[in-house]
Design a protein around this motif. Structure first.
Motif, PDB file in Angstrom:
ATOM      1  N   UNK A 135       0.871  -1.173   0.000  1.00 57.36           N
ATOM      2  CA  UNK A 135       0.000   0.000   0.000  1.00 57.36           C
ATOM      3  C   UNK A 135       0.908   1.222   0.000  1.00 57.36           C
ATOM      4  N   UNK A 136       0.719   2.102  -0.969  1.00 54.47           N
ATOM      5  CA  UNK A 136       1.609   3.247  -1.140  1.00 54.47           C
ATOM      6  C   UNK A 136       0.829   4.533  -0.917  1.00 54.47           C
ATOM      7  N   UNK A 137       1.369   5.392  -0.079  1.00 49.05           N
ATOM      8  CA  UNK A 137       0.753   6.683   0.180  1.00 49.05           C
ATOM      9  C   UNK A 137       0.890   7.570  -1.057  1.00 49.05           C
ATOM     10  N   UNK A 138      -0.220   8.061  -1.565  1.00 47.23           N
ATOM     11  CA  UNK A 138      -0.189   8.831  -2.808  1.00 47.23           C
ATOM     12  C   UNK A 138       0.568  10.145  -2.659  1.00 47.23           C
ATOM     13  N   UNK A 139       0.567  10.702  -1.465  1.00 47.60           N
ATOM     14  CA  UNK A 139       1.210  11.999  -1.256  1.00 47.60           C
ATOM     15  C   UNK A 139       2.716  11.880  -1.128  1.00 47.60           C
ATOM     16  N   UNK A 140       3.183  10.886  -0.376  1.00 43.15           N
ATOM     17  CA  UNK A 140       4.617  10.773  -0.083  1.00 43.15           C
ATOM     18  C   UNK A 140       5.323   9.703  -0.904  1.00 43.15           C
ATOM     19  N   UNK A 141       4.569   8.756  -1.472  1.00 42.98           N
ATOM     20  CA  UNK A 141       5.178   7.652  -2.194  1.00 42.98           C
ATOM     21  C   UNK A 141       5.742   6.572  -1.292  1.00 42.98           C
ATOM     22  N   UNK A 142       5.495   6.671   0.023  1.00 39.01           N
ATOM     23  CA  UNK A 142       5.992   5.687   0.980  1.00 39.01           C
ATOM     24  C   UNK A 142       5.102   4.453   1.008  1.00 39.01           C
ATOM     25  N   UNK A 143       5.742   3.315   1.328  1.00 38.42           N
ATOM     26  CA  UNK A 143       4.997   2.099   1.602  1.00 38.42           C
ATOM     27  C   UNK A 143       4.453   2.214   3.025  1.00 38.42           C
ATOM     28  N   UNK A 144       3.137   2.144   3.161  1.00 38.07           N
ATOM     29  CA  UNK A 144       2.492   2.353   4.466  1.00 38.07           C
ATOM     30  C   UNK A 144       1.658   1.144   4.888  1.00 38.07           C
ATOM     31  N   UNK A 145       1.878   0.018   4.209  1.00 35.54           N
ATOM     32  CA  UNK A 145       1.138  -1.190   4.570  1.00 35.54           C
ATOM     33  C   UNK A 145       1.133  -2.175   3.426  1.00 35.54           C
ATOM     34  N   UNK A 146       0.250  -3.168   3.545  1.00 32.98           N
ATOM     35  CA  UNK A 146       0.136  -4.205   2.521  1.00 32.98           C
ATOM     36  C   UNK A 146      -1.329  -4.562   2.340  1.00 32.98           C
TER      37      UNK A 146
END
Length: 431
Positions: A135-146
């Motif tokens: 799961x990728x945060x649209x704002x930061x591009x970070x992986x924030x889950x699965x």
């Protein structure tokens, strides 16, 4: 390090092999809420030699995993190298850093033991949970889950997909590295890649105290037939069976054109009769797996995702050993996550997480670079033959080779051989 009220855990670990279970154990021991997701159910099999070097044993000791004989562990006292019609026995060295013995246990039981140890420490083990992607945060591009869904024992979908959130995800999902590839981290084709096949036999020598390595594979009578690429192993498991396999390695990721099952069958025809490697004693089929080597997938950390074990290409180019480094990576990754948890800002947390690849490069980068040079030599059977013919009978040379190949040397201090190896790992460029 739960950063938002919507998080399900402090860290999600994908895959409950040695790397993932070690990471989950250390994270839980540090007080983090951990989800450890495994697509299979235990016990489950993995293609492996089932042998643990002293370096791997030291990682088990750090985790506090009991290794009693009554629980199915068998100790080995060293390496028996067979080549040129002769065998040479080399005891594991006496070192400050590692115990002077190895262990063996089938992956069917080994992985379950580590996963249950992580659960006992406090990790939530979720078996039959197939992680389908990050799961990728649209704002930061970070992986924030699965995203993940339940599956049955055959791997078939058994429920609805749902999202699990955490500020850090540790990918221990094996050679497929699906989490890494999903965010664009591709493997490096200029790193070594190994292939191994193995099966099990019942054998009267199931309690042999030596790990045996066949450094030359012949398709007929040794010295009077063709020398085949690769090396073989025979690891006694102490339960009436032995793990028997062979492997080969290429200096690049290019696929090798070798019929491994046919090669294995030809090798078996010429093994000593006292091992009992006959068709009626074979247990199960010959199965194979790829061995990603030398940090073949990088970066090991980026934007909330850490790669450990086979997902980060952490198999040693020297000997095909992956378990020790997988557990070491799980330990280092967990420490970085725990340190990040107590930082007060996003920037400080990111700096703490970024120490993980730096530590792995410092500890293993030079050694893996040496391994890449080694592979360029031994991928040619004729060179391997010359090395075994003229090197094995010389004790000092073999002491150097055994320590180098098994990664059992003192990184600081030790004898002259230890200092030479440690010096070489510092001299070569770590990559």
């Amino acid at each position: 390090m739960r950063l938002t009220g919507s998080d399900d855990a402090d860290v999600i670990v994908v895959g409950a092999g040695p790397a993932g279970s070690a990471a989950a154990h250390y994270c839980a021991a540090a007080g983090l809420d951990v989800l450890l997701m495994e697509k299979s159910s235990f016990p489950r099999d993995k293609i492996c030699g089932d042998g643990l070097t002293p370096r791997a044993v030291s990682e088990l000791v750090r985790m506090g995993v009991p290794t009693r004989a009554e629980d199915g562990w068998i100790r080995n006292i060293g390496l028996r190298a067979v080549a040129g019609g002769r065998s040479y026995e080399f005891p594991w060295p006496e070192l400050k850093s590692y115990p002077a013995y190895g262990l063996a246990r089938s992956r069917m039981n080994f992985d379950q033991t580590l996963a249950e140890h992580a659960r006992a420490t406090g990790a939530k083990l979720m078996e039959r949970t197939n992680v389908t992607g990050p799961v990728i945060d649209e704002r930061t591009g970070r992986v924030v889950g699965v995203t993940a869904r339940p599956v049955d024992d055959a791997g078939r979908r058994a429920g609805e997909e749902r999202t699990y959130r955490a500020p850090v995800v540790i990918a221990a999902d094996g050679v497929s590295a699906r989490m890494a590839t999903a965010i664009g981290i591709e493997k490096s084709n200029n790193r070594p890649m190994g292939v191994a096949v193995r099966t099990y036999f019942t054998s009267p020598r199931h309690d042999d105290p030596w790990m045996e390595s066949q450094l030359e594979l012949w398709d007929g009578v040794p010295g009077k037939s063709n020398l085949l690429p690769g090396y073989g192993w025979i690891f006694a498991l102490g339960d009436g069976t032995v793990n028997v396999g062979l492997g080969s390695v290429s200096s690049t990721a290019a696929a090798t054109k070798i019929d491994y099952k046919n090669l294995f069958a030809r090798w078996m025809e010429n093994t000593p009769a006292e091992w009992g490697f006959t068709p009626e004693n074979q247990i199960g089929p010959v199965r194979g797996a790829a061995l990603p080597m030398g940090f073949n997938r990088k970066p090991l950390y980026t934007k909330g995702l850490m790669l450990i074990g086979d997902a980060g290409g952490m198999v040693s180019p020297f000997n095909g050993e992956g378990i020790a480094y997988a557990m070491q990576a799980g330990r280092a990754a967990a420490d970085a996550v725990a340190q990040a948890r107590v930082r007060g800002t996003d920037a400080a947390r990111e700096r703490a997480l970024a120490t993980y690849p730096e530590i792995m490069r410092r500890d293993l980068g030079g050694y893996y670079t040496l391994g890449r040079y080694f592979v360029k030599l031994i991928e040619h059977p004729q060179i391997m033959h010359l090395c075994t013919k003229y090197g094995l009978p010389r004790p000092l040379i073999m002491k150097f080779v055994v320590k180098l190949l098994s990664d059992c040397y003192e990184p600081h201090g030790g004898d002259v051989v230890d200092r030479v190896i440690a010096g070489l790992t510092r001299v070569v460029r770590s990559a």
